[in-house]
Each structure stands twice: as C-alpha cells, then as structure tokens.
Write a protein that holds these residues in place. Structure first.
Motif, PDB file in Angstrom:
ATOM      1  N   GLY A  12     -26.242 -99.840  47.470  1.00  0.00           N
ATOM      2  CA  GLY A  12     -26.589 -98.660  48.257  1.00  0.00           C
ATOM      3  C   GLY A  12     -27.320 -99.031  49.530  1.00  0.00           C
ATOM      4  N   THR A  13     -27.404 -98.051  50.447  1.00  0.00           N
ATOM      5  CA  THR A  13     -28.085 -98.252  51.743  1.00  0.00           C
ATOM      6  C   THR A  13     -28.933 -97.048  52.120  1.00  0.00           C
ATOM      7  N   GLY A  14     -29.412 -96.291  51.118  1.00  0.00           N
ATOM      8  CA  GLY A  14     -30.322 -95.169  51.386  1.00  0.00           C
ATOM      9  C   GLY A  14     -31.744 -95.664  51.589  1.00  0.00           C
ATOM     10  N   TYR A  15     -32.710 -94.780  51.365  1.00  0.00           N
ATOM     11  CA  TYR A  15     -34.115 -95.092  51.701  1.00  0.00           C
ATOM     12  C   TYR A  15     -34.658 -96.282  50.914  1.00  0.00           C
ATOM     13  N   GLY A  16     -34.556 -96.196  49.576  1.00  0.00           N
ATOM     14  CA  GLY A  16     -35.116 -97.272  48.761  1.00  0.00           C
ATOM     15  C   GLY A  16     -34.425 -98.595  49.068  1.00  0.00           C
ATOM     16  N   MET A  33     -26.004-106.121  50.941  1.00  0.00           N
ATOM     17  CA  MET A  33     -26.032-104.706  50.542  1.00  0.00           C
ATOM     18  C   MET A  33     -24.597-104.241  50.336  1.00  0.00           C
ATOM     19  N   LEU A  34     -24.361-103.524  49.249  1.00  0.00           N
ATOM     20  CA  LEU A  34     -23.028-102.993  48.953  1.00  0.00           C
ATOM     21  C   LEU A  34     -23.077-101.477  49.050  1.00  0.00           C
ATOM     22  N   GLU A  35     -22.299-100.918  49.948  1.00  0.00           N
ATOM     23  CA  GLU A  35     -22.331 -99.468  50.203  1.00  0.00           C
ATOM     24  C   GLU A  35     -20.925 -98.902  50.049  1.00  0.00           C
ATOM     25  N   GLY A 104     -25.497 -88.040  50.666  1.00  0.00           N
ATOM     26  CA  GLY A 104     -24.874 -88.669  51.825  1.00  0.00           C
ATOM     27  C   GLY A 104     -24.081 -89.888  51.404  1.00  0.00           C
ATOM     28  N   ARG A 105     -22.981 -90.164  52.116  1.00  0.00           N
ATOM     29  CA  ARG A 105     -22.159 -91.360  51.873  1.00  0.00           C
ATOM     30  C   ARG A 105     -22.001 -92.103  53.189  1.00  0.00           C
ATOM     31  N   GLY A 106     -22.408 -93.352  53.170  1.00  0.00           N
ATOM     32  CA  GLY A 106     -22.271 -94.145  54.376  1.00  0.00           C
ATOM     33  C   GLY A 106     -23.507 -95.004  54.546  1.00  0.00           C
ATOM     34  N   VAL A 107     -23.485 -95.858  55.552  1.00  0.00           N
ATOM     35  CA  VAL A 107     -24.618 -96.749  55.797  1.00  0.00           C
ATOM     36  C   VAL A 107     -25.797 -95.902  56.281  1.00  0.00           C
ATOM     37  N   GLY A 115     -31.987 -83.042  56.638  1.00  0.00           N
ATOM     38  CA  GLY A 115     -32.652 -82.222  57.645  1.00  0.00           C
ATOM     39  C   GLY A 115     -33.790 -82.927  58.350  1.00  0.00           C
ATOM     40  N   ALA A 116     -33.991 -84.221  58.054  1.00  0.00           N
ATOM     41  CA  ALA A 116     -34.952 -85.077  58.781  1.00  0.00           C
ATOM     42  C   ALA A 116     -36.416 -84.723  58.540  1.00  0.00           C
ATOM     43  N   MET A 117     -36.684 -83.782  57.633  1.00  0.00           N
ATOM     44  CA  MET A 117     -38.085 -83.389  57.395  1.00  0.00           C
ATOM     45  C   MET A 117     -38.817 -84.490  56.651  1.00  0.00           C
ATOM     46  N   SER A 243     -17.510-100.418  49.740  1.00  0.00           N
ATOM     47  CA  SER A 243     -17.583-101.316  48.590  1.00  0.00           C
ATOM     48  C   SER A 243     -18.402-100.636  47.498  1.00  0.00           C
ATOM     49  N   GLU A 244     -17.716-100.152  46.508  1.00  0.00           N
ATOM     50  CA  GLU A 244     -18.390 -99.416  45.435  1.00  0.00           C
ATOM     51  C   GLU A 244     -18.600-100.315  44.221  1.00  0.00           C
ATOM     52  N   VAL A 245     -19.837-100.362  43.737  1.00  0.00           N
ATOM     53  CA  VAL A 245     -20.105-101.110  42.512  1.00  0.00           C
ATOM     54  C   VAL A 245     -19.724-100.230  41.326  1.00  0.00           C
ATOM     55  N   THR A 438     -28.459 -78.747  44.411  1.00  0.00           N
ATOM     56  CA  THR A 438     -29.702 -79.315  44.920  1.00  0.00           C
ATOM     57  C   THR A 438     -29.407 -80.324  46.021  1.00  0.00           C
ATOM     58  N   TYR A 439     -30.343 -80.409  46.968  1.00  0.00           N
ATOM     59  CA  TYR A 439     -30.328 -81.459  47.986  1.00  0.00           C
ATOM     60  C   TYR A 439     -31.232 -82.617  47.560  1.00  0.00           C
ATOM     61  N   HIS A 440     -32.040 -82.405  46.545  1.00  0.00           N
ATOM     62  CA  HIS A 440     -33.123 -83.331  46.219  1.00  0.00           C
ATOM     63  C   HIS A 440     -33.030 -83.868  44.800  1.00  0.00           C
ATOM     64  N   PRO A 441     -31.940 -84.541  44.453  1.00  0.00           N
ATOM     65  CA  PRO A 441     -31.851 -85.111  43.109  1.00  0.00           C
ATOM     66  C   PRO A 441     -32.912 -86.193  42.933  1.00  0.00           C
ATOM     67  N   THR A 466     -35.012 -98.991  43.080  1.00  0.00           N
ATOM     68  CA  THR A 466     -35.777 -98.834  44.330  1.00  0.00           C
ATOM     69  C   THR A 466     -35.756 -97.407  44.884  1.00  0.00           C
ATOM     70  N   ASP A 467     -34.995 -96.495  44.302  1.00  0.00           N
ATOM     71  CA  ASP A 467     -34.671 -95.248  45.012  1.00  0.00           C
ATOM     72  C   ASP A 467     -35.247 -94.010  44.334  1.00  0.00           C
ATOM     73  N   GLY A 468     -34.685 -92.855  44.672  1.00  0.00           N
ATOM     74  CA  GLY A 468     -35.174 -91.571  44.168  1.00  0.00           C
ATOM     75  C   GLY A 468     -35.083 -91.407  42.662  1.00  0.00           C
ATOM     76  N   THR A 482     -41.617 -89.991  50.319  1.00  0.00           N
ATOM     77  CA  THR A 482     -42.136 -90.501  49.044  1.00  0.00           C
ATOM     78  C   THR A 482     -41.268 -91.645  48.527  1.00  0.00           C
ATOM     79  N   ILE A 483     -39.961 -91.483  48.606  1.00  0.00           N
ATOM     80  CA  ILE A 483     -39.047 -92.543  48.151  1.00  0.00           C
ATOM     81  C   ILE A 483     -39.289 -93.814  48.972  1.00  0.00           C
ATOM     82  N   THR A 484     -39.424 -93.642  50.278  1.00  0.00           N
ATOM     83  CA  THR A 484     -39.628 -94.782  51.183  1.00  0.00           C
ATOM     84  C   THR A 484     -40.944 -95.495  50.877  1.00  0.00           C
TER      85      THR A 484
HETATM   86  P1  FAD Z   1     -29.519 -92.088  48.970  1.00  0.00           P
HETATM   87  O1  FAD Z   1     -30.078 -91.783  50.312  1.00  0.00           O
HETATM   88  O2  FAD Z   1     -28.832 -91.036  48.221  1.00  0.00           O
HETATM   89  O3  FAD Z   1     -28.603 -93.358  49.139  1.00  0.00           O
HETATM   90  C1  FAD Z   1     -27.775 -93.854  48.117  1.00  0.00           C
HETATM   91  C2  FAD Z   1     -26.631 -94.622  48.759  1.00  0.00           C
HETATM   92  O4  FAD Z   1     -25.960 -95.382  47.746  1.00  0.00           O
HETATM   93  C3  FAD Z   1     -25.571 -93.741  49.389  1.00  0.00           C
HETATM   94  O5  FAD Z   1     -25.282 -94.219  50.680  1.00  0.00           O
HETATM   95  C4  FAD Z   1     -24.367 -93.876  48.460  1.00  0.00           C
HETATM   96  O6  FAD Z   1     -23.124 -93.769  49.135  1.00  0.00           O
HETATM   97  C5  FAD Z   1     -24.558 -95.262  47.896  1.00  0.00           C
HETATM   98  N1  FAD Z   1     -23.970 -95.470  46.567  1.00  0.00           N
HETATM   99  C6  FAD Z   1     -24.057 -94.652  45.482  1.00  0.00           C
HETATM  100  N2  FAD Z   1     -23.436 -95.198  44.422  1.00  0.00           N
HETATM  101  C7  FAD Z   1     -22.950 -96.398  44.834  1.00  0.00           C
HETATM  102  C8  FAD Z   1     -22.205 -97.426  44.182  1.00  0.00           C
HETATM  103  N3  FAD Z   1     -21.871 -97.339  42.886  1.00  0.00           N
HETATM  104  N4  FAD Z   1     -21.833 -98.518  44.911  1.00  0.00           N
HETATM  105  C9  FAD Z   1     -22.176 -98.620  46.228  1.00  0.00           C
HETATM  106  N5  FAD Z   1     -22.892 -97.667  46.887  1.00  0.00           N
HETATM  107  C10 FAD Z   1     -23.274 -96.568  46.194  1.00  0.00           C
HETATM  108  N6  FAD Z   1     -35.056 -85.129  52.133  1.00  0.00           N
HETATM  109  C11 FAD Z   1     -36.148 -85.046  52.909  1.00  0.00           C
HETATM  110  O7  FAD Z   1     -37.170 -85.690  52.638  1.00  0.00           O
HETATM  111  N7  FAD Z   1     -36.139 -84.240  54.027  1.00  0.00           N
HETATM  112  C12 FAD Z   1     -35.056 -83.488  54.367  1.00  0.00           C
HETATM  113  O8  FAD Z   1     -35.062 -82.803  55.388  1.00  0.00           O
HETATM  114  C13 FAD Z   1     -33.910 -83.539  53.526  1.00  0.00           C
HETATM  115  N8  FAD Z   1     -32.814 -82.782  53.782  1.00  0.00           N
HETATM  116  C14 FAD Z   1     -31.672 -82.967  53.033  1.00  0.00           C
HETATM  117  C15 FAD Z   1     -30.502 -82.292  53.390  1.00  0.00           C
HETATM  118  C16 FAD Z   1     -29.315 -82.550  52.713  1.00  0.00           C
HETATM  119  C17 FAD Z   1     -28.060 -81.815  53.095  1.00  0.00           C
HETATM  120  C18 FAD Z   1     -29.295 -83.502  51.671  1.00  0.00           C
HETATM  121  C19 FAD Z   1     -28.022 -83.819  50.923  1.00  0.00           C
HETATM  122  C20 FAD Z   1     -30.455 -84.163  51.301  1.00  0.00           C
HETATM  123  C21 FAD Z   1     -31.644 -83.908  51.972  1.00  0.00           C
HETATM  124  N9  FAD Z   1     -32.817 -84.582  51.649  1.00  0.00           N
HETATM  125  C22 FAD Z   1     -33.940 -84.426  52.424  1.00  0.00           C
HETATM  126  C23 FAD Z   1     -32.874 -85.508  50.504  1.00  0.00           C
HETATM  127  C24 FAD Z   1     -32.861 -86.990  50.924  1.00  0.00           C
HETATM  128  O9  FAD Z   1     -31.813 -87.243  51.822  1.00  0.00           O
HETATM  129  C25 FAD Z   1     -32.713 -87.826  49.645  1.00  0.00           C
HETATM  130  O10 FAD Z   1     -33.830 -87.567  48.816  1.00  0.00           O
HETATM  131  C26 FAD Z   1     -32.647 -89.322  49.939  1.00  0.00           C
HETATM  132  O11 FAD Z   1     -31.563 -89.634  50.772  1.00  0.00           O
HETATM  133  C27 FAD Z   1     -32.548 -90.123  48.651  1.00  0.00           C
HETATM  134  O12 FAD Z   1     -32.721 -91.484  48.956  1.00  0.00           O
HETATM  135  P2  FAD Z   1     -32.271 -92.625  47.962  1.00  0.00           P
HETATM  136  O13 FAD Z   1     -32.788 -93.918  48.476  1.00  0.00           O
HETATM  137  O14 FAD Z   1     -32.655 -92.229  46.582  1.00  0.00           O
HETATM  138  O15 FAD Z   1     -30.684 -92.658  47.966  1.00  0.00           O
END
Ligand code: FAD
Length: 502
Positions: A12-16, A33-35, A104-107, A115-117, A243-245, A438-441, A466-468, A482-484
């Motif tokens: 993954g390439t999200g916050y954590g 990193m595999l995304e 979200g899906r992507g780097v 929403g960037a809050m 690249s999906e694991v 939900t937007y906040h799993p 490392t993540d949510g 908080t995740i960061t």
């Molecule tokens: P993610 O950011 O979810 O990243 C996970 C990454 O891993 C993704 O890129 C995914 O494609 C990839 N991945 C998943 N499975 C695999 C696999 N098997 N192999 C390879 N890659 C994989 N939060 C806020 O704090 N403020 C906001 O304003 C806000 N607004 C939001 C609005 C929307 C529409 C959405 C959907 C969410 C919002 N959030 C907001 C929530 C916030 O974006 C998430 O809490 C945060 O992105 C979670 O971070 P993470 O590190 O857990 O993982």
C-alpha cells in the motif's frame, strides 16, 4: 527467498505506508512499496489528470461500469451517477451488504480522494480509545510532526467571511450558532492560498471546480506530493504500481513471500509473481491489511495469527445528512469542494463532530450537507469467505442506529430553531440519515490486540501493521492525522529496536 527480494516491503501507499517508507528510506533500508492502483501523474488529452464530480469518466472509479457517488440522488433523480468504462480509477466503493466503504486507489491511497481535513482528536478521547499509547508523546511530538510533514494549513478567517465558495459553510454556521452549537475551523492539507487564487481566477480551478472525491487536479497536498515524494527522494524507496498483493506466506527461515498480481489499467492480468522480504509492513488500509491477514490465517498460511485479527472494525460513527434551507438563505452555486468548518458538539453526552460538507453541484441546491462523526460503539468483524477468497465484513444496518440517534439530537434542534427540515431526496430513497457507507474505515488489526503496542503482529517477527486498521473503530474526528502520527511513533520504535539491529 524468491528471486525478487527486498529487505523491506510495504503493501500500500496510503498514510501509514508513506510514513513508514520515508523513515525506512531515510535510515538507508532498501524498500519496495506495492500498490494495486496507478500513479496519477499523466494528464489526459484535455490536460487533466482526474475527472471532476459533474462529468466523471472512467478515471473516477475502480473497475465499475457506473460511478457510485455518495449522494445517490438529488430530488430523487439519479443525476449524480454516470456510465463509465471499467478502469483502474481512483475511488473504490467496496460493498459488504449493509455497509459500503469508500477508499482511494492509487499512489497516495485515501489522500487522493479525501476532503483534506487534517484534524487532531480531542486529547481526552484519544486517551480513551488508545489508553496504552503515551499521549504526551503523541501530542507533544508526533501530531505536530505529522501536520508539518503533511503540509497542514489554516483558512484565513477574514477571507473565509467574504469567499463566495464558503457561503454554504456560513449559512450552516448561522443555523448552528442560533441553536447554541459551537463551530470550529478545520485545518486542511488543501492549499488555501491556492484556493484564494482560484476564486480570484488567477489559476486553474480545482476545489472551486467541483473536484474532490475523484481526485484534485490542483491545490491538494496529497501524499504523492509530501511523504511519498520525500520517501522516493531518499533514493532507497521504489514504488511498484498496479501490483496487488494477494497472499502472504512465511518460509522456514522467517522470510515473507508475497504473491503479487500485476494488471494493466484496463484490468488485464499481466502476470502473478513472487516477491520476498525480511521485514513486511502492511499499509493497505483497514480493509486491505485486514483482508490479507484474515486470509493468511484462515487458509493456514500464517496459522499463528490469533482471534483478534479481523475484529474491532468501526465506521468512525459516520452518518451523512442534509437539511433543507429556506428560500431566503441561498448557499450559492459555487461551493468549495474542501470543507473548512465543523460543528463541534463533542462535549455532549452523545458526542457529534459534524463537518459542514459541500454539495459541489454547480447550482443552487438549497441544501446544507453534513458528514457527522459520532461515538458509535458498534463494531464489525471480518470473516474469510473461501468461495470468494475474500474477507467479508459482518455488519448489519441496525449498527448504524447509534450514529443516527446522536446526529438526530443535534440536527433536530437546529431544524426546530430554524424552522427547517431534513432533505429526504439525497440517498436514493426517502431516508434522511445515511449510515450505509463510511469514509472512515478503522480497525480490524487493533493496536495492542492483533499487534503489540507498536504494530508488531502478534505471533510473527518482522511483520507490522502501519495503517488505519490499528485504530479501534473510532477517532472522533477525521482520521488521517491520527493514522499518520501513530505510524510515525511506531516506525521510530521499530527502526530503533528491530530493523537497524539486523
Ligand atoms: P489508505 O489511505 O486507504 O491506503 C491504502 C492503500 O493500499 C490504497 O492505495 C490501496 O489501493 C492499497 N491497497 C489495498 N490493498 C492492497 C493490496 N492487497 N495490494 C496492494 N495495494 C493495496 N480523512 C481525513 O482525515 N480527512 C478527510 O477530509 C477525509 N475525507 C475523506 C473523504 C473520502 C471520500 C474518503 C474515501 C476518505 C476520507 N478520509 C478523510 C479518510 C482517509 O482518507 C483515510 O482514513 C486514510 O486514507 C486511511 O489511510 P490508510 O493508511 O489506513 O490507508
């Protein structure tokens, strides 16, 4: 080990994931990193990278033939959604019967679509949800570090009062204040200076051009521009996209072996290969990381994983609702896609933090929209479905009721003072409160339960979350800061104790 080996791999390439990559890279650890999603840096013929919310195209959505926007309807009309070609688009809606989760899906993961809050939880609530994490350290060190790395900034209150794009927020604020509720400005990683220039028509519009959940072409400091840019800049981090694991196993010598499926942007499978790692970090988000470990446990590939894997999942108490404004209270046709104000009613017995959300429809909507965060105690559990080879969330629709009850107490009062009512036309049927998405799993691999207090997975060395999924279902505010910050705290400890020593 497989031919393709890296000392550290991050899924993954999200916050954590992004935090972890930067800190590993800066410490000199070669890291891959595999995304599963794509890199969003290649403008289409029209010059844009992302599509807007009014005319979304295939770039908007992860492999569907129709968009699945959160506001399903307007005046009960199916105007929000459009037919599209299946593509590796940026927003996914993952459905589990009564609950759908937007991701979200992507780097950059969620940072591309959110929403960037950038909100720090109330300290007393943080201490309640993660009592064994040192709050002094978090509030003194890691929250400020996270905000500075993410590029958090604040709206200029004077400009806010005059901006046409925030009229919708001022209208909602007036109603909240008249009912006795407090409002607060919400920090953001969207560049408010850029937005000011958008309004002045000095730069191309993004937040002011109905861009948000399908990506922003300008203005937003998503992770690819902050942590991930810095991580790649260390020279030690590479990102492999599309690249999906699929599977994680462990060899006798402790090396982790991943099955990685590569696709093209149209979804054609290019191949499946193995990659190995000494240190493996799960940053695939609450859904992604939890699924990988539930699958690994229940297929017998990582049999030491315990019962806590898959538990403690929550929606951060999300509930969305709209109010109908009076004819003399227009919000105007221009609404910034980026919220800047929230109703802070967290000090009530039944706490609510409601962001005042835009409806960037490009026309007068007569509506005030809110995404309320509540303290819903309900939790879901993931179970492995062997037929579908998928982790399925157990969550039924009644579990959203505590969120509705809390929000209703606040918004009934606002409606009664204002003489207004709810909007019943926004969610596809006649409901006023939407808790089916939900937007906040959050959760699934909870800190201190499925892992130790730093994200080390119980039962396995050199395997980390490392993540949510570490957060037990609720933060009381938007979760990415908080995740960061938690990821910063955890990787500092892991680098000091686990990685450097090897
Ligand atoms: P993610 O950011 O979810 O990243 C996970 C990454 O891993 C993704 O890129 C995914 O494609 C990839 N991945 C998943 N499975 C695999 C696999 N098997 N192999 C390879 N890659 C994989 N939060 C806020 O704090 N403020 C906001 O304003 C806000 N607004 C939001 C609005 C929307 C529409 C959405 C959907 C969410 C919002 N959030 C907001 C929530 C916030 O974006 C998430 O809490 C945060 O992105 C979670 O971070 P993470 O590190 O857990 O993982």
């Amino acid at each position: 080990a497989a031919a393709d080996h890296s000392p550290a791999v991050i899924i993954g390439t999200g916050y954590g994931a992004a935090v972890t990559a930067l800190r590993l890279g800066a410490a000199g650890v070669p890291t891959v990193m595999l995304e599963m999603g794509k890199l969003w840096n290649d403008p289409a013929e029209d010059g844009t990278t992302f599509s807007d919310m009014l005319s979304p195209d295939r770039r908007s959505t992860w492999f569907k033939d129709r968009t699945e926007a959160p506001l399903a309807s307007f005046l009960w009309l199916d105007v929000a959604n459009h037919d599209i070609d299946p593509y590796a688009g940026v927003l996914d809606r993952v459905s589990f019967g009564d609950m759908s989760v937007y991701v979200g899906r992507g780097v950059g993961g969620g940072s591309l679509v959110n929403g960037a809050m950038a909100v720090i939880p109330k300290r007393s609530y943080f201490e309640e949800i993660l009592p064994r994490v040192d709050a002094d350290e978090m509030y003194g060190q890691y929250f400020p570090l996270a905000n500075s790395m993410l590029g958090t900034n604040h709206v200029d209150p004077e400009w806010f009062e005059t901006s046409r794009a925030y009229r919708f927020a001022r209208v909602s604020r007036k109603a909240a204040h008249r009912a006795g509720f407090r409002t607060t400005f919400v920090p953001s990683v969207y560049d408010f200076d850029y937005m000011r220039r958008e309004e002045a028509e000095l730069v191309p519009r993004s937040a002011l051009a109905s861009e948000v959940v399908y990506g922003n072409n300008h203005g937003k400091r998503s992770l690819d521009k902050s942590y991930l840019a810095a991580a790649v800049g260390t020279g030690n981090v590479t990102i492999r996209t599309l690249s999906e694991v699929r599977d994680i196993t462990r060899q006798q010598d402790g090396t982790y072996v991943l099955e990685v499926r590569r696709i093209d942007e149209l979804g054609n499978v290019l191949g499946v290969h193995q990659m190995s790692a000494k240190h493996l970090f799960l940053g695939a988000g609450s859904l992604g990381s939890t699924e990988l470990l539930v699958r690994a446990r229940d297929t017998g590939k990582l049999p030491e994983l315990g019962e806590a894997v898959g538990r403690g999942w929550g929606t951060n108490g999300n509930v969305m609702l709209g109010r109908a404004n009076h004819a003399w209270d227009p919000v105007g046709p221009l609404e910034s896609g980026m919220p800047a104000l929230g109703i802070d009613a967290w000090d009530r017995p039944d706490p609510v933090f409601a962001e005042i959300a835009p409806v960037p429809a490009g026309l007068e909507t007569w509506a005030s929209l809110y995404l309320a965060i509540t303290r819903n105690p309900e939790r879901g559990t993931f179970r492995y479905d062997p037929g579908a080879d998928r982790a399925v969330l157990q969550w039924d629709v009644d579990q959203g009721q505590p969120s509705i009850d809390a929000a209703k107490r606040v918004f009934d009062r606002i409606n009664s003072v204002e003489g207004t009512s709810y909007r019943y036309d926004l969610f596809g049927d006649t409901r006023a409160f939407e808790t089916r998405f939900t937007y906040h799993p959050l959760g699934g691999l909870v800190l201190g339960e499925a892992t130790d207090l730093y994200g080390r997975v119980a039962g396995y060395d050199n395997l980390y979350v490392t993540d949510g999924s570490l957060i037990p279902g609720s933060t009381g505010v938007n979760p990415f800061v908080t995740i960061t910050a938690l990821a910063e705290r955890n990787i500092a400890r892991i680098l000091a104790e686990d990685v450097r020593r090897t």
